[in-house]
Scaffold this motif. Sequence first.
Motif: not given
Length: 314
Positions: A264-282, A299-303
Amino acid sequence: MLAQSTHHLLWLREQDHPAISLPRWQQQVELLGNFYQAQACLILQVVNNSVQVVCARQSQNFHLNGGSGFEDAGLLAMIHDYDGYSLTQSSGADFTSELSQFNQLLSRPIFWPDGELFGCILICDPLQTKYRERLTPLVETATSLIQAELKHVFLMQQVKMLSVQDEQTCMLNPYGFSLMAPRQLSLSRRFGSHAGIILIEEMMSESLESSKDDAGQRIRMLARIIHDNLRDADVSARVSHRQFIILCFIDNESNLDALVSRLKKQIAKEDPSLRLVTGQSYFTPDIQISLDPMQAKAKENLNMNKLEHQKTTR
């Protein structure tokens, strides 16, 4: 398992395919319409019991222009009852759509190379009766030409399905991920590795509504950053237009959170206007679970995170 082909579920007029020449198809309906002296001559496509006019030749406006759609159980029954030899002759009373305005209809089904129904050639109210039998080879020739082009479409789609690479980003595509990820997951469990799934999706906003070129650059930028932050054993893929998936192997759950934060930090550094949503499982290595439940949990976490994102942006 090979990817499921969906060639027979897509409307031909909504695809720009190099193997198909609709002007050539139009020439065929013009030719048949003239020789049969028909009120209308049509090439129809059938998808999930719905019908769409691909090409049409009409002596007047019968509301059967190219692209118009309708449903007609009588037409479907007539096509499915085809005996495989000569043209099927029907009465307009057998139909429930705009086709019911004709007194007599001659039809010849058209099939994809794998035997799936594509649609049919329909000759409506033919006035030519004296030489009708001699004209049958013309219909067969038109059918052969159309089916030859459909064969090219079919083969090109089969080759595309067998490819494991996404054309725009050079990452794995969904088919490639379905091949590589389960093998890598099974191998990692033998060495006691913990595993995580990360889903990353770009959220469109009014400020990001731009050209296709800009959208392509953002997608390639996301793919590059994901690639640069993964280890050799990890597997990543572009699974839809704006969504990426990562199968990563880590020491503990905090490593998964750290990877997501770093991306997220690296993506925000290259394009601050970009909005991302993430989901994860472990998952720990002692839990013998397949990839599908891991993806479902991510996918449930992403939604859930999408809903939170939408609330904060209102």
